[in-house]
Design an enzyme around this catalytic site. Structure first.
Site, PDB file in Angstrom:
ATOM      1  N   TYR A  56      -7.727  35.179   5.217  1.00 25.34           N
ATOM      2  CA  TYR A  56      -8.105  34.308   4.108  1.00 25.34           C
ATOM      3  C   TYR A  56      -9.640  34.322   4.139  1.00 25.34           C
ATOM      4  O   TYR A  56     -10.148  33.453   4.782  1.00 25.34           O
ATOM      5  CB  TYR A  56      -7.538  33.214   3.898  1.00 25.34           C
ATOM      6  CG  TYR A  56      -5.869  33.331   3.821  1.00 25.34           C
ATOM      7  CD1 TYR A  56      -5.129  34.522   3.364  1.00 25.34           C
ATOM      8  CD2 TYR A  56      -4.930  32.541   4.324  1.00 25.34           C
ATOM      9  CE1 TYR A  56      -3.793  34.743   3.335  1.00 25.34           C
ATOM     10  CE2 TYR A  56      -3.638  32.650   4.414  1.00 25.34           C
ATOM     11  CZ  TYR A  56      -3.015  33.739   3.806  1.00 25.34           C
ATOM     12  OH  TYR A  56      -1.668  33.843   4.022  1.00 25.34           O
ATOM     13  N   HIS A 119       1.032  38.601  10.674  1.00 22.86           N
ATOM     14  CA  HIS A 119       0.606  38.781   9.217  1.00 22.86           C
ATOM     15  C   HIS A 119       0.987  40.179   8.376  1.00 22.86           C
ATOM     16  O   HIS A 119       0.116  41.155   8.668  1.00 22.86           O
ATOM     17  CB  HIS A 119      -0.929  38.590   8.978  1.00 22.86           C
ATOM     18  CG  HIS A 119      -1.159  37.812   7.529  1.00 22.86           C
ATOM     19  ND1 HIS A 119      -2.346  37.333   7.368  1.00 22.86           N
ATOM     20  CD2 HIS A 119      -0.414  37.835   6.402  1.00 22.86           C
ATOM     21  CE1 HIS A 119      -2.408  37.054   5.890  1.00 22.86           C
ATOM     22  NE2 HIS A 119      -1.331  37.628   5.443  1.00 22.86           N
TER      23      HIS A 119
HETATM   24  P1  NAD Z   1       0.461  29.882  -5.076  1.00 22.70           P
HETATM   25  O1  NAD Z   1       1.468  30.651  -5.717  1.00 22.70           O
HETATM   26  O2  NAD Z   1       0.662  28.837  -4.217  1.00 22.70           O
HETATM   27  O3  NAD Z   1      -0.812  29.785  -5.992  1.00 22.70           O
HETATM   28  C1  NAD Z   1      -1.920  29.403  -5.570  1.00 22.70           C
HETATM   29  C2  NAD Z   1      -2.733  28.993  -6.809  1.00 22.70           C
HETATM   30  O4  NAD Z   1      -2.223  28.112  -7.748  1.00 22.70           O
HETATM   31  C3  NAD Z   1      -4.506  28.506  -6.386  1.00 22.70           C
HETATM   32  O5  NAD Z   1      -5.190  29.070  -7.190  1.00 22.70           O
HETATM   33  C4  NAD Z   1      -4.142  27.239  -6.433  1.00 22.70           C
HETATM   34  O6  NAD Z   1      -5.431  26.490  -6.819  1.00 22.70           O
HETATM   35  C5  NAD Z   1      -3.226  26.996  -7.540  1.00 22.70           C
HETATM   36  N1  NAD Z   1      -2.601  25.784  -7.882  1.00 22.70           N
HETATM   37  C6  NAD Z   1      -1.941  25.004  -7.052  1.00 22.70           C
HETATM   38  N2  NAD Z   1      -1.460  23.825  -7.663  1.00 22.70           N
HETATM   39  C7  NAD Z   1      -1.619  23.981  -8.797  1.00 22.70           C
HETATM   40  C8  NAD Z   1      -1.292  23.296  -9.925  1.00 22.70           C
HETATM   41  N3  NAD Z   1      -0.586  22.062  -9.681  1.00 22.70           N
HETATM   42  N4  NAD Z   1      -1.754  23.493 -11.047  1.00 22.70           N
HETATM   43  C9  NAD Z   1      -2.561  24.735 -11.343  1.00 22.70           C
HETATM   44  N5  NAD Z   1      -2.850  25.576 -10.513  1.00 22.70           N
HETATM   45  C10 NAD Z   1      -2.414  25.275  -9.016  1.00 22.70           C
HETATM   46  O7  NAD Z   1      -0.199  31.234  -4.155  1.00 22.70           O
HETATM   47  P2  NAD Z   1      -0.796  31.245  -2.565  1.00 22.70           P
HETATM   48  O8  NAD Z   1      -1.626  30.339  -2.305  1.00 22.70           O
HETATM   49  O9  NAD Z   1      -0.968  32.544  -2.310  1.00 22.70           O
HETATM   50  O10 NAD Z   1       0.509  31.017  -1.589  1.00 22.70           O
HETATM   51  C11 NAD Z   1       0.510  29.630  -0.946  1.00 22.70           C
HETATM   52  C12 NAD Z   1       0.419  29.847   0.522  1.00 22.70           C
HETATM   53  O11 NAD Z   1       1.258  30.511   1.063  1.00 22.70           O
HETATM   54  C13 NAD Z   1      -1.090  30.561   0.673  1.00 22.70           C
HETATM   55  O12 NAD Z   1      -2.139  29.807   0.775  1.00 22.70           O
HETATM   56  C14 NAD Z   1      -0.771  30.835   2.178  1.00 22.70           C
HETATM   57  O13 NAD Z   1      -1.085  29.814   2.954  1.00 22.70           O
HETATM   58  C15 NAD Z   1       0.666  31.411   2.085  1.00 22.70           C
HETATM   59  N6  NAD Z   1       1.027  32.664   2.125  1.00 22.70           N
HETATM   60  C16 NAD Z   1       1.210  33.623   3.147  1.00 22.70           C
HETATM   61  C17 NAD Z   1       1.375  34.917   2.825  1.00 22.70           C
HETATM   62  C18 NAD Z   1       1.933  35.810   4.104  1.00 22.70           C
HETATM   63  O14 NAD Z   1       1.757  35.437   5.198  1.00 22.70           O
HETATM   64  N7  NAD Z   1       1.763  37.176   3.864  1.00 22.70           N
HETATM   65  C19 NAD Z   1       1.248  35.431   1.483  1.00 22.70           C
HETATM   66  C20 NAD Z   1       1.136  34.668   0.617  1.00 22.70           C
HETATM   67  C21 NAD Z   1       0.881  33.472   0.615  1.00 22.70           C
END
Ligand code: NAD
Length: 310
Positions: A56, A119
């Site tokens: 990230y 990952h």
């Molecule tokens: P997400 O679906 O959580 O969306 C994140 C986005 O939504 C960001 O832009 C954030 O600022 C915004 N957001 C958060 N709360 C909000 C609200 N109340 N209103 C409007 N916008 C809002 O997507 P993500 O961040 O990709 O997924 C969550 C976490 O999961 C990641 O940060 C990561 O830690 C993990 N993840 C891991 C993998 C992997 O291991 N392969 C893949 C995807 C995500």
């Protein structure tokens, strides 16, 4: 805040988890000051589970998270990852896992993490993950550098297959249980329940699609998915609710997921999401939104090596 046991680990994680990828400027630029406030607010409000990766922001998110914890590292359950270091930069070898992880520990300013995850297993040879990557991580566990180990990725059948063949403590699936797609439940959820493996569901907002701001440019979802999300947003607006609130509440209502990871970069987002978590899901609104989303289009996209696609 509610807490769930993460499978058969000893970790009691908050049902709402802090996804730290936005700290790497993945969804637009953030400042360290905002990140620090977001992390401090999350801890103050009872969020104890934080997930990050060297991928990230190409190490930026780990650096900022390590700084943002300040002296509160011992108040959180910290998960990071190994094997993926860039859009097309991977190293799932035993040597690479060790050196990559040592660098993560330094950035996170800690001597151990609570969970180390491979990952995106869909970019690796499954044989290597099973025979080399996981054993290397178990060695790090024996050395006390990580308390537990797990796998992460997008194709749910592959995650299930790997967890069936090699013992893992947790599985993180992303974008496969949300308002637009629930196919995590077809194969992965029943298996993790049966085996008592900790199930983590990430990206309840479909990596930004289920927000008023919409998807970031790099998103791989088709236009059909993005259009369907717009229809969902319109229904939510008509009912006076933010689509992100509804989407988060929908994922949080899953009975078998230990923690739902949502990406957050500001204290305001943290406060909004904690409040959403405290309020009940409106099931009739979910039905209406699902009707607007409709069916008849693919709600997934390809990720990783073609032989691993669902
Ligand atoms: P997400 O679906 O959580 O969306 C994140 C986005 O939504 C960001 O832009 C954030 O600022 C915004 N957001 C958060 N709360 C909000 C609200 N109340 N209103 C409007 N916008 C809002 O997507 P993500 O961040 O990709 O997924 C969550 C976490 O999961 C990641 O940060 C990561 O830690 C993990 N993840 C891991 C993998 C992997 O291991 N392969 C893949 C995807 C995500």
């Amino acid at each position: 805040m509610k807490y769930h046991r993460l499978g058969r680990t000893s970790l009691e994680v908050s049902t709402l988890g802090f996804g730290a990828s936005p700290l790497g400027n993945v969804f637009g630029n953030t400042s360290l000051a905002d990140d620090e406030r977001a992390v401090a607010t999350a801890i103050d409000l009872g969020i104890n589970f934080f997930d990050v990766s060297p991928y990230y922001g190409l190490t930026l998110a780990e650096q900022r998270l390590g700084t943002a914890f300040a002296n509160r590292r011992n108040q959180v359950i910290l998960a990071t990852k190994c094997g993926r270091y860039g859009l097309s930069k991977f190293d799932f070898s035993a040597k690479g896992i060790r050196s990559g992880f040592e660098a993560s520990l330094a950035r996170l300013k800690t001597d151990h993490v609570d969970l180390l995850q491979v990952h995106d297993v869909e970019f690796a040879s499954t044989e290597q993950v099973i025979q080399e990557t996981i054993p290397a991580m178990r060695e790090l566990q024996m050395e006390g550098k990580t308390r537990f180990i797990g796998i992460t990725g997008y194709p749910v059948k592959l995650l299930t297959r790997i967890a069936r063949e090699v013992e893992v403590d947790t599985v993180l699936s992303y974008c496969r249980y949300n308002l637009m797609n629930t196919d995590m439940d077809d194969v992965l959820t029943p298996f993790t329940c049966e085996q008592n493996i900790g199930l983590i569901n990430a990206s309840p907002l479909l990596m930004g699609i289920l927000t008023n701001r919409g998807a970031p440019e790099w998103h791989l979802a088709s236009n059909e998915i993005k259009e369907a999300a717009k229809r969902a947003t319109e229904v939510a607006v008509k009912h006076g609710i933010d689509i992100s609130t509804l989407a988060l509440q929908f994922s949080l209502a899953h009975p078998s997921v230990a923690s739902t990871l949502i990406g957050m970069a500001t204290a305001e987002e943290v406060k909004t999401n904690v409040l959403s978590a405290e309020n009940a899901l409106d099931l009739s609104l979910v039905s209406e939104v699902k009707k607007a989303i409709g069916e008849g289009f693919a709600s997934t996209w390809p990720s990783g090596l073609p032989e691993h696609w669902d």
